[in-house]
Motif scaffolding. Sequence first.
Motif, PDB file in Angstrom:
ATOM      1  N   GLY A 247     -21.900  47.894   4.211  1.00 23.23           N
ATOM      2  CA  GLY A 247     -20.763  47.695   4.163  1.00 23.23           C
ATOM      3  C   GLY A 247     -20.369  46.133   4.729  1.00 23.23           C
ATOM      4  N   PRO A 248     -19.454  45.835   5.440  1.00 24.89           N
ATOM      5  CA  PRO A 248     -19.022  44.536   5.669  1.00 24.89           C
ATOM      6  C   PRO A 248     -19.351  43.207   5.453  1.00 24.89           C
ATOM      7  CG  PRO A 248     -17.483  46.273   7.337  1.00 24.89           C
ATOM      8  CD  PRO A 248     -18.894  47.141   6.374  1.00 24.89           C
ATOM      9  N   LYS A 249     -20.710  43.987   5.999  1.00 25.14           N
ATOM     10  CA  LYS A 249     -21.780  42.648   6.547  1.00 25.14           C
ATOM     11  C   LYS A 249     -22.275  42.432   5.179  1.00 25.14           C
ATOM     12  CE  LYS A 249     -22.382  42.466  11.742  1.00 25.14           C
ATOM     13  NZ  LYS A 249     -23.793  43.366  12.521  1.00 25.14           N
ATOM     14  N   THR A 250     -22.241  43.112   4.130  1.00 24.80           N
ATOM     15  CA  THR A 250     -22.882  42.629   2.915  1.00 24.80           C
ATOM     16  C   THR A 250     -21.680  42.743   1.369  1.00 24.80           C
ATOM     17  OG1 THR A 250     -23.282  45.455   3.069  1.00 24.80           O
ATOM     18  CG2 THR A 250     -25.502  43.586   3.957  1.00 24.80           C
ATOM     19  N   MET A 251     -21.279  43.159   1.684  1.00 23.96           N
ATOM     20  CA  MET A 251     -20.117  42.673   0.808  1.00 23.96           C
ATOM     21  C   MET A 251     -19.555  41.235   0.514  1.00 23.96           C
ATOM     22  SD  MET A 251     -18.310  45.293  -0.711  1.00 23.96           S
ATOM     23  CE  MET A 251     -17.207  44.981  -2.272  1.00 23.96           C
ATOM     24  N   ALA A 252     -19.928  40.638   0.973  1.00 23.37           N
ATOM     25  CA  ALA A 252     -19.401  39.285   0.596  1.00 23.37           C
ATOM     26  C   ALA A 252     -20.640  38.848  -0.257  1.00 23.37           C
ATOM     27  CB  ALA A 252     -19.831  37.447   1.374  1.00 23.37           C
ATOM     28  N   GLN A 253     -21.698  39.326  -0.379  1.00 23.45           N
ATOM     29  CA  GLN A 253     -23.181  38.844  -1.014  1.00 23.45           C
ATOM     30  C   GLN A 253     -23.189  39.905  -2.264  1.00 23.45           C
ATOM     31  OE1 GLN A 253     -25.048  36.377  -0.507  1.00 23.45           O
ATOM     32  NE2 GLN A 253     -23.852  35.815   0.777  1.00 23.45           N
ATOM     33  N   SER A 254     -22.236  41.292  -2.269  1.00 19.09           N
ATOM     34  CA  SER A 254     -22.467  41.997  -3.696  1.00 19.09           C
ATOM     35  C   SER A 254     -21.276  41.505  -4.250  1.00 19.09           C
ATOM     36  CB  SER A 254     -21.436  43.296  -3.063  1.00 19.09           C
ATOM     37  OG  SER A 254     -22.771  44.208  -2.465  1.00 19.09           O
ATOM     38  N   LEU A 255     -20.190  40.743  -3.930  1.00 19.14           N
ATOM     39  CA  LEU A 255     -18.639  40.183  -4.775  1.00 19.14           C
ATOM     40  C   LEU A 255     -19.380  39.714  -5.391  1.00 19.14           C
ATOM     41  CD1 LEU A 255     -16.247  40.601  -2.272  1.00 19.14           C
ATOM     42  CD2 LEU A 255     -16.092  41.381  -4.449  1.00 19.14           C
ATOM     43  N   LYS A 256     -20.845  38.101  -5.072  1.00 17.16           N
ATOM     44  CA  LYS A 256     -21.216  36.800  -5.330  1.00 17.16           C
ATOM     45  C   LYS A 256     -21.995  37.637  -6.551  1.00 17.16           C
ATOM     46  CE  LYS A 256     -20.926  33.943  -1.644  1.00 17.16           C
ATOM     47  NZ  LYS A 256     -21.968  33.269  -0.545  1.00 17.16           N
ATOM     48  N   ALA A 257     -22.453  38.937  -6.881  1.00 21.08           N
ATOM     49  CA  ALA A 257     -23.755  39.685  -7.588  1.00 21.08           C
ATOM     50  C   ALA A 257     -22.973  40.153  -8.365  1.00 21.08           C
ATOM     51  CB  ALA A 257     -24.522  40.356  -6.504  1.00 21.08           C
ATOM     52  N   ILE A 258     -21.801  40.369  -8.661  1.00 14.82           N
ATOM     53  CA  ILE A 258     -21.306  41.293  -9.670  1.00 14.82           C
ATOM     54  C   ILE A 258     -20.546  39.978 -10.884  1.00 14.82           C
ATOM     55  CG2 ILE A 258     -18.763  41.435  -8.644  1.00 14.82           C
ATOM     56  CD1 ILE A 258     -20.537  44.530  -9.474  1.00 14.82           C
ATOM     57  N   ARG A 259     -20.573  41.190 -12.010  1.00 19.28           N
ATOM     58  CA  ARG A 259     -20.176  40.668 -12.863  1.00 19.28           C
ATOM     59  C   ARG A 259     -19.138  40.761 -13.462  1.00 19.28           C
ATOM     60  NH1 ARG A 259     -22.527  43.910 -18.078  1.00 19.28           N
ATOM     61  NH2 ARG A 259     -20.958  45.905 -18.502  1.00 19.28           N
ATOM     62  N   PRO A 260     -18.074  40.722 -14.180  1.00 20.84           N
ATOM     63  CA  PRO A 260     -16.289  40.300 -14.386  1.00 20.84           C
ATOM     64  C   PRO A 260     -16.747  41.916 -15.060  1.00 20.84           C
ATOM     65  CG  PRO A 260     -17.262  37.720 -15.936  1.00 20.84           C
ATOM     66  CD  PRO A 260     -18.155  38.424 -15.061  1.00 20.84           C
ATOM     67  N   GLU A 261     -15.875  42.714 -14.891  1.00 22.16           N
ATOM     68  CA  GLU A 261     -15.511  43.872 -15.077  1.00 22.16           C
ATOM     69  C   GLU A 261     -16.503  45.481 -14.716  1.00 22.16           C
ATOM     70  OE1 GLU A 261     -13.339  45.317 -15.735  1.00 22.16           O
ATOM     71  OE2 GLU A 261     -11.790  43.623 -16.806  1.00 22.16           O
ATOM     72  N   GLY A 262     -17.255  44.388 -13.864  1.00 20.28           N
ATOM     73  CA  GLY A 262     -18.060  45.414 -12.670  1.00 20.28           C
ATOM     74  C   GLY A 262     -17.771  46.332 -12.021  1.00 20.28           C
ATOM     75  N   THR A 263     -19.005  46.658 -11.125  1.00 22.65           N
ATOM     76  CA  THR A 263     -18.407  47.940  -9.975  1.00 22.65           C
ATOM     77  C   THR A 263     -19.055  48.283  -9.005  1.00 22.65           C
ATOM     78  OG1 THR A 263     -17.249  49.755 -12.047  1.00 22.65           O
ATOM     79  CG2 THR A 263     -17.767  50.757  -9.549  1.00 22.65           C
ATOM     80  N   ILE A 264     -18.209  47.463  -8.168  1.00 26.14           N
ATOM     81  CA  ILE A 264     -19.625  48.040  -6.760  1.00 26.14           C
ATOM     82  C   ILE A 264     -18.880  49.399  -5.866  1.00 26.14           C
ATOM     83  CG2 ILE A 264     -19.019  47.192  -3.978  1.00 26.14           C
ATOM     84  CD1 ILE A 264     -18.487  44.062  -4.739  1.00 26.14           C
ATOM     85  N   SER A 265     -19.798  50.316  -5.661  1.00 23.16           N
ATOM     86  CA  SER A 265     -19.747  51.763  -5.277  1.00 23.16           C
ATOM     87  C   SER A 265     -20.111  51.594  -3.386  1.00 23.16           C
ATOM     88  CB  SER A 265     -20.847  52.230  -5.849  1.00 23.16           C
ATOM     89  OG  SER A 265     -20.232  52.144  -7.792  1.00 23.16           O
ATOM     90  N   ILE A 266     -19.420  51.285  -3.313  1.00 27.15           N
ATOM     91  CA  ILE A 266     -19.575  51.252  -1.432  1.00 27.15           C
ATOM     92  C   ILE A 266     -19.435  52.857  -0.876  1.00 27.15           C
ATOM     93  CG2 ILE A 266     -18.356  50.932   1.289  1.00 27.15           C
ATOM     94  CD1 ILE A 266     -16.598  48.736  -0.744  1.00 27.15           C
ATOM     95  N   ILE A 267     -20.985  52.830  -0.224  1.00 33.23           N
ATOM     96  CA  ILE A 267     -21.239  54.819   0.123  1.00 33.23           C
ATOM     97  C   ILE A 267     -21.592  54.808   1.517  1.00 33.23           C
ATOM     98  CG2 ILE A 267     -22.335  54.669  -2.350  1.00 33.23           C
ATOM     99  CD1 ILE A 267     -24.243  54.320   0.278  1.00 33.23           C
ATOM    100  N   GLY A 268     -21.521  53.414   2.084  1.00 29.71           N
ATOM    101  CA  GLY A 268     -21.652  53.858   3.132  1.00 29.71           C
ATOM    102  C   GLY A 268     -21.550  52.134   4.530  1.00 29.71           C
ATOM    103  N   PHE A 269     -22.013  52.095   5.861  1.00 31.25           N
ATOM    104  CA  PHE A 269     -21.474  50.924   6.328  1.00 31.25           C
ATOM    105  C   PHE A 269     -22.747  51.154   7.508  1.00 31.25           C
ATOM    106  CE2 PHE A 269     -19.681  55.146   7.652  1.00 31.25           C
ATOM    107  CZ  PHE A 269     -19.867  54.692   8.829  1.00 31.25           C
ATOM    108  N   LEU A 270     -24.396  50.829   6.592  1.00 31.47           N
ATOM    109  CA  LEU A 270     -25.602  50.905   7.628  1.00 31.47           C
ATOM    110  C   LEU A 270     -25.228  49.511   8.364  1.00 31.47           C
ATOM    111  CD1 LEU A 270     -28.239  51.764   5.172  1.00 31.47           C
ATOM    112  CD2 LEU A 270     -27.086  53.613   6.895  1.00 31.47           C
ATOM    113  N   GLY A 271     -25.041  48.728   7.906  1.00 32.80           N
ATOM    114  CA  GLY A 271     -25.298  46.979   8.606  1.00 32.80           C
ATOM    115  C   GLY A 271     -24.237  47.044   9.553  1.00 32.80           C
ATOM    116  N   GLY A 272     -23.004  47.754   9.632  1.00 37.06           N
ATOM    117  CA  GLY A 272     -21.898  47.791  11.199  1.00 37.06           C
ATOM    118  C   GLY A 272     -20.860  47.330  10.559  1.00 37.06           C
ATOM    119  N   PHE A 273     -19.990  47.012  11.456  1.00 36.70           N
ATOM    120  CA  PHE A 273     -19.010  46.359  11.437  1.00 36.70           C
ATOM    121  C   PHE A 273     -19.035  44.788  11.297  1.00 36.70           C
ATOM    122  CE2 PHE A 273     -18.110  50.673  12.226  1.00 36.70           C
ATOM    123  CZ  PHE A 273     -17.743  51.235  10.903  1.00 36.70           C
TER     124      PHE A 273
END
Length: 355
Positions: A247-273
């Motif tokens: 969720g919010p606490k890991t999303m910044a790193q997920s965005l750094k990992a994704i390629r152009p036209e890649g897909t990030i599927s958000i399925i939960g918020f285990l890390g909290g808000f």
Amino acid sequence: MAPSTTKQWTVEGKSGFDSLKFHDKAEIPTLGDHDVLINFHYASLNYRDLIIPMGKYPFPIALPIIPASDGAGTVVATGSRVSRFHKGDGVLTLFNQSHLAGPITPSDTLTGLGGALHGVLRQYGVFEESGLVLMPSTLNFQQGSTLPCAALTAWNGLYGIEGKSLKPGDTVLTQGTGGVSMFTLQFAKAAGARVISTTSSDAKAEVLKKLGADHVINYKTDENWGETAKKLTPGGIGCAHVIEVGGPKTMAQSLKAIRPEGTISIIGFLGGFSKDQPSFLDCLNNICTVRGVLVGSRQQFEQMNEAIDANGIKPVVDEKVFGLEETKEAYQYMWDQKHFGKLTIKIDDPSQSKL
């Protein structure tokens, strides 16, 4: 003769696990023309099940409610117009009972088992035949009970957008060792993809490698694990899919990992808000698709089960198994993060089913 009463649990408040109440002889509803009576053998728990009695679940809840969405059992009776199942069939429950195919609709979100509709923590339950699927023939009831939420969510995350489905050679990033992440790893490897996994311990890293992870990053010792993951992809282009469970606490790193036209599927918020989280513009800057995933359809479930049978995929199940009467202890065990893979509750022995 079909039974008339059942042992079951209900959630009757939002004060924590003390809101869980056990009933020794609850009445079983009358079977309708399109209904199926199931004798449940196993259920599995999800993070969602833990936060419902805590009042932290963001989707509709109708208290008091029989908890848990994931159940596996045997058909013991069918209504007069049932055509999909027969007595003796091994079946699994569909998370959103009305989500049969295609994109999820607003009305589908009101049919979640264990939240809006009664779930599976009971010996016997009556369900419309449309809200069930046959269990994969290569799995037992304990393994089958792990599929309805975590496995189907992972499958939807990888294959849910037409034109952006997982392809051989793609790189997938998973987070941690929870149910969705473990299934994502297994499905991706079966499809010929590369997998980069994150975890917090060397012991868990070894298990991930045994399951086929190509690279494992310890996110506690590498705070920039998103950048590291991108560097590990061929040519450093980034990951085609990120299954985002933090969720919010890991999303910044997920965005750094994704390629152009890649897909990030958000399925939960285990890390909290967190107040400090990426903005919508970050999706534009990274030229990626970010989508929310609420499990999947019956059609996807049946397709996934075919893939499980064809590839011999076996769910990762925690060695600890609780009995139905020990449900509160199971909730606490999972809340304390003592589990690895899916945590199951044994309800009734399959050999004792009253067919």
